[in-house]
Design a protein around this motif. Structure first.
Motif, PDB file in Angstrom:
ATOM      1  N   PRO A 194       0.744  -1.243   0.277  1.00 42.31           N
ATOM      2  CA  PRO A 194       0.117   0.057   0.162  1.00 42.31           C
ATOM      3  C   PRO A 194       0.335   0.847  -0.032  1.00 42.31           C
ATOM      4  N   ASN A 195      -0.030   2.109  -0.355  1.00 42.43           N
ATOM      5  CA  ASN A 195       1.113   3.575  -0.495  1.00 42.43           C
ATOM      6  C   ASN A 195       0.607   4.558   1.077  1.00 42.43           C
ATOM      7  N   THR A 196       1.515   4.961   1.236  1.00 38.81           N
ATOM      8  CA  THR A 196       2.217   5.287   2.677  1.00 38.81           C
ATOM      9  C   THR A 196       2.288   7.050   2.527  1.00 38.81           C
ATOM     10  N   GLU A 197       2.781   6.920   2.213  1.00 41.43           N
ATOM     11  CA  GLU A 197       3.280   8.656   1.885  1.00 41.43           C
ATOM     12  C   GLU A 197       2.538   9.531   2.855  1.00 41.43           C
ATOM     13  N   PHE A 198       0.969   9.390   2.816  1.00 39.73           N
ATOM     14  CA  PHE A 198       0.318  10.704   4.375  1.00 39.73           C
ATOM     15  C   PHE A 198       0.650   9.749   4.530  1.00 39.73           C
ATOM     16  N   LEU A 199       1.616   9.125   5.628  1.00 42.19           N
ATOM     17  CA  LEU A 199       1.001   9.345   6.514  1.00 42.19           C
ATOM     18  C   LEU A 199       2.309  10.406   7.360  1.00 42.19           C
ATOM     19  N   THR A 200       3.500  10.130   6.750  1.00 46.34           N
ATOM     20  CA  THR A 200       3.725  11.397   7.617  1.00 46.34           C
ATOM     21  C   THR A 200       3.432  12.523   7.586  1.00 46.34           C
ATOM     22  N   ARG A 201       2.766  13.336   6.563  1.00 47.66           N
ATOM     23  CA  ARG A 201       2.596  14.727   6.556  1.00 47.66           C
ATOM     24  C   ARG A 201       2.196  14.865   7.938  1.00 47.66           C
ATOM     25  N   PHE A 202       1.918  16.234   7.983  1.00 46.85           N
ATOM     26  CA  PHE A 202       1.881  17.119   9.627  1.00 46.85           C
ATOM     27  C   PHE A 202       0.354  17.061   9.895  1.00 46.85           C
ATOM     28  N   VAL A 203       0.253  16.386  11.115  1.00 44.62           N
ATOM     29  CA  VAL A 203      -0.997  16.720  11.626  1.00 44.62           C
ATOM     30  C   VAL A 203      -0.195  16.973  12.829  1.00 44.62           C
ATOM     31  N   SER A 204      -1.151  18.751  13.241  1.00 40.16           N
ATOM     32  CA  SER A 204      -0.291  19.329  14.667  1.00 40.16           C
ATOM     33  C   SER A 204      -0.971  18.236  15.771  1.00 40.16           C
ATOM     34  N   LYS A 205       0.019  18.831  16.601  1.00 38.39           N
ATOM     35  CA  LYS A 205      -0.884  17.523  17.803  1.00 38.39           C
ATOM     36  C   LYS A 205      -2.131  18.003  18.662  1.00 38.39           C
ATOM     37  N   GLU A 206      -2.458  19.479  18.244  1.00 41.57           N
ATOM     38  CA  GLU A 206      -4.008  19.831  18.855  1.00 41.57           C
ATOM     39  C   GLU A 206      -5.193  18.970  17.412  1.00 41.57           C
ATOM     40  N   ARG A 249       2.103  10.460  23.895  1.00 42.65           N
ATOM     41  CA  ARG A 249       3.178  10.800  23.179  1.00 42.65           C
ATOM     42  C   ARG A 249       2.691  11.260  21.677  1.00 42.65           C
ATOM     43  N   TRP A 250       3.488  12.303  20.702  1.00 48.47           N
ATOM     44  CA  TRP A 250       2.917  13.098  19.955  1.00 48.47           C
ATOM     45  C   TRP A 250       4.426  12.891  19.069  1.00 48.47           C
ATOM     46  N   ASP A 251       4.046  12.855  17.382  1.00 48.11           N
ATOM     47  CA  ASP A 251       4.857  13.085  16.588  1.00 48.11           C
ATOM     48  C   ASP A 251       3.985  13.889  15.398  1.00 48.11           C
ATOM     49  N   GLU A 252       4.148  14.976  15.212  1.00 48.41           N
ATOM     50  CA  GLU A 252       2.965  15.597  14.136  1.00 48.41           C
ATOM     51  C   GLU A 252       3.174  14.954  13.008  1.00 48.41           C
ATOM     52  N   HIS A 253       4.411  14.624  12.652  1.00 48.56           N
ATOM     53  CA  HIS A 253       4.914  13.762  11.006  1.00 48.56           C
ATOM     54  C   HIS A 253       4.414  12.570  11.651  1.00 48.56           C
ATOM     55  N   ASP A 254       4.031  11.877  11.926  1.00 45.53           N
ATOM     56  CA  ASP A 254       3.864  10.617  12.000  1.00 45.53           C
ATOM     57  C   ASP A 254       2.098  10.382  13.421  1.00 45.53           C
ATOM     58  N   PHE A 255       0.808  10.999  12.777  1.00 46.67           N
ATOM     59  CA  PHE A 255      -0.444  10.738  13.419  1.00 46.67           C
ATOM     60  C   PHE A 255      -0.784   9.800  13.820  1.00 46.67           C
TER      61      PHE A 255
END
Lengths: 501, 501
Positions: A194-206, A249-255
């Motif tokens: 599968p394509n997973t490119e979108f998984l590292t897109r920025f999603v803010s902690k909030e 814990r949060w990672d804004e490039h791995d929601f």
């Protein structure tokens, strides 16, 4: 209820009250405590846990144990259940001298800071002396704990999963490892990644927080009786059924990390929040074993979290909260991307297919440490070798290798197998639940409560009043059977990788 | 150090460890505890404080008291100081039966939630039954606490400020009230009111937090040994000298509230963080009295917070953090606006000139409650009447009236005068400090440490090993003198209101 039973329950309540204070100290030390005060905290935590321990094995306890052993007729039915569990814990612990236990608690309380320091330095040697002390103490305690367990490691194992043995696990894990290896082979040879490119897109902690808070509320985690905090290593910790806290814990490039992490911890919280009130302030008030606890968190994470209907409903919510971030991603791409499997180094970031292999590695290492001749200093090497063997990957440093988990710093050897047991229990519970409930339809609807209620009816409500094997037998009609997990994984991953059988 | 002294110090350490757990329970219940669990928390808190109380007056304590009273030569000089304080606390409390104390702690622990509920309802009657229980218990305890204090309220007073009496306070407060009334009269008749329009401009919580965190760090609050959290009623609470936590509340249309609030609480924190390490785990480890504690928080808030050089340096930082928000405001307008004085309903939002009047109202009410015949049910009426009399304002409901303070829900009657004492001490300390340090130059510079060091040298380091009157005498060369406060206020406000004498 007789006077003596009342007195007994009052005494147990005092232990429970001390334990609640201890739990808060623990939660705080892993969420917001100023790090400079770690030494002071170690003193407090060890003293408080020593107080509780002392009451559990000394003071009036020997008298209660003797009295009710000789006069079981003085106990109500409820009292008998409470006494049985109390006596089990007494039998386990009363050979450990309180000073030794207190000294051990102090080491363990301080060890968390040492583990963090070693992680900062990416160097296991910073943590090694502390871990050696922990392992040495456990090796000393094992003969004092041992009843009819056949090996030293069985002694540790049974503290987290009563009735579980290396004999059973060797066999079950063999089946699971082979099964997963087989699935991975098929996926590698015939599957479409599968394509997973979108998984590292920025999603803010909030944004992540808003999304996952809403999701776990729908699943049944009650925020009025809990809260969500930041931590290094995610966990759930309950003071009581009205205060079951989760962390992440949060990672804004791995929601996906915090999303599945919070969904997981919420499962633990829901278990504690739904235990019958009547067990309050007794040893029956918490979850019955780590394996059953993990079955609840993993039910959330791998059963619900792998469900297509669930994501069909929740993906639009995520899209809405994140603005244009996932505008160009369709549902199928999204779902398949979430379920990509790939060998990785870090357990808590592992996908649901390879995850059990991480556990099996830890199980084998722990067994060598207590039943074989492995020494603490050898851990990094054996760790790295096993990752190469089972997953084909090698850590570049101890931070992403042997230092990744908090458990050993807490002395929790024998705990890891619970995660794999939880996987297997969860799949087996799902199979049973599906006979009564159309889970897909529920997850497509706006009311998820039938799932939570089924779990409360079959698992949660009992607290520690039933043993894991009894719960599983009663809820599913058979003993632990790893085949349900393998079937479930095969089903999920074959679809994602577009393999037709 | 003799064996017996070592044993004594170990025993005291156990008490200190239990108290640290109790402090964390308290901090948590006022910051993040799920409200649904208030009843459970009340059970834990009362049990833990009962454990500490029991050790302070029972178990081995009577034996230690008797032994060292008869054998003072068995104590080192340090041990003698510790014993003196321990005996004072023992003499105070040992007439209170532990069960009574524990029952009282439970009421108090639950009362916080009841107070919050009453605030939500804006109705004192919701809180009244709980407060009646608290007052009744205190009235019962007073004769058991009483030594040579002349009135029941003196008994409460001296617990927060050893050596302080209604006799002294009646006189001092009379002078302060008259002095403030006189200044207010001059300002009203001849003064030019500053512009305060900008004070209500939107400043986000994040911006406020960034600003004030930087300010209090410069002042000397050490975040590696503390933290800042949100709460309903701001406070500082220390577990130990490396864990002194502060809290605040935020209003995005009143940045001055949290700014001065955090500066205030940081003063408390700095006191605890700088007590000599040697007092750790003894009754000498905390601040010596509430009045001295408030002198430190108020030194930050009213001495430094009213200093023109301080704001000349900090206003540009605020401007930078807030973008264009205060672009059109010049420094003089800003400073004068901050120092506007106006009668108001809520103590914690009061300006520095009218603030002591809020305290005097509470002092008079509390005195009537314990020395006169005022009943709890009369509190809203007498509260509203006094606000009319002294400040010319009337609350519209109990939320902005009698329910505004957390103190009574914690049983802290006799505490409020400490705030006014703190004002007077702070001004007196400033007067003494100014003989040695050019405070204006320090506050204009990038290094504020001389101020913090002077306070540590003269106040902080001693912990509870010296009494308030001795500290003030040693640091300033004279006993409490309210004239310094009045002179300081006159100086600040005459300039702001452009009055030439």
């Amino acid at each position: 209820m007789g006077t003596k039973e009342k007195e007994f329950l009052t005494y147990l309540k005092e232990i429970a009250l001390i334990n609640q204070a201890g739990s808060l100290l623990e939660w705080d030390s892993q969420t917001g405590m100023p790090q400079a005060s770690a030494n002071y905290r170690a003193e407090v935590s060890s003293y408080i846990s020593g107080l509780s321990f002392d009451k559990k094995v000394n003071q009036k306890m020997p008298e209660f144990i003797e009295f009710f052993t000789n006069h079981p007729e003085e106990l109500s039915e409820f009292g008998q259940a409470v006494f049985k569990k109390t006596k089990e814990e007494y039998d386990l612990d009363h050979n450990i001298p309180t000073e030794k236990f207190q000294a051990y608690s102090k080491i363990v309380s301080q060890a968390h800071a040492d583990w963090l320091a070693a992680r900062d330095a990416q160097d296991f040697q910073v943590f090694q002396p502390t871990l050696e002390k922990i392992v040495a103490t456990l090796r000393e305690f094992i003969p004092l704990w041992q009843k009819d367990e056949k090996t030293p490691y069985d002694v540790l194992l049974s503290q987290y999963e009563p009735g579980m043995t290396t004999e059973i696990l060797d066999q079950v894990f063999d089946q699971v490892r082979t099964g997963i290896m087989d699935i991975r082979k098929v996926l590698a040879e015939k599957g479409t990644e599968p394509n997973t490119e979108f998984l590292t897109r920025f999603v803010s902690k909030e944004q992540q927080k808003e999304f996952v808070t809403q999701v776990v509320t729908e699943l049944g985690y009650d925020f009025s009786r809990g809260r969500l905090d930041d931590t290094v290593h995610p966990f759930m910790l309950d003071l009581n059924r009205k205060d079951a806290r989760i962390t992440t814990r949060w990672d804004e490039h791995d929601f996906a990390m915090a999303t599945f992490g919070v969904i997981h911890e919420a499962g633990h919280g829901m278990y504690e929040q739904n235990i019958d009130e009547k067990y309050d302030y007794t040893p029956l008030s918490g979850g019955t074993s780590m394996g059953i606890h993990e079955s609840q968190s993993l039910f959330n994470e791998i059963i619900i979290g792998s469900n297509r209907e669930f994501w069909k409903k929740q993906f639009p919510l995520l899209q809405k909260i994140t603005g244009d971030t996932f505008k160009d991603v369709d549902y199928n791409t999204f779902y398949n991307g979430l379920k990509k499997t790939q060998a990785s180094l870090v357990r808590v970031e592992a996908d649901t297919l390879t995850y059990p292999l991480h556990i099996i590695i830890r199980y084998e290492i722990e067994k060598m440490l207590f039943n074989g001749d492995l020494e603490v200093s050898d851990l990094p090497k054996v760790w790295n070798d096993k990752y190469q063997e089972y997953l084909g990957v090698q850590p570049e440093n101890d931070f992403e290798g042997v230092l990744q988990d908090v458990h050993w710093s807490g002395g929790s050897f024998g705990y890891f197998p619970s995660y794999a047991l939880g996987y297997m229990y969860a799949a087996q519970l799902f199979h049973a639940m599906s006979k009564e409930i159309d889970v897909d339809s529920v997850l497509a609807s706006d009311d998820y409560s039938p799932i939570r209620k089924w779990l409360t009816k079959n698992i949660h409500q009992y607290g520690s009043s039933r043993k894991p094997n009894q719960l599983i037998l009663d809820a599913t009609g058979e003993a632990l059977n790893p085949q349900y997990l393998l079937d479930y994984m095969k089903n999920v991953y074959y679809k994602v990788y577009q393999i037709s059988e």
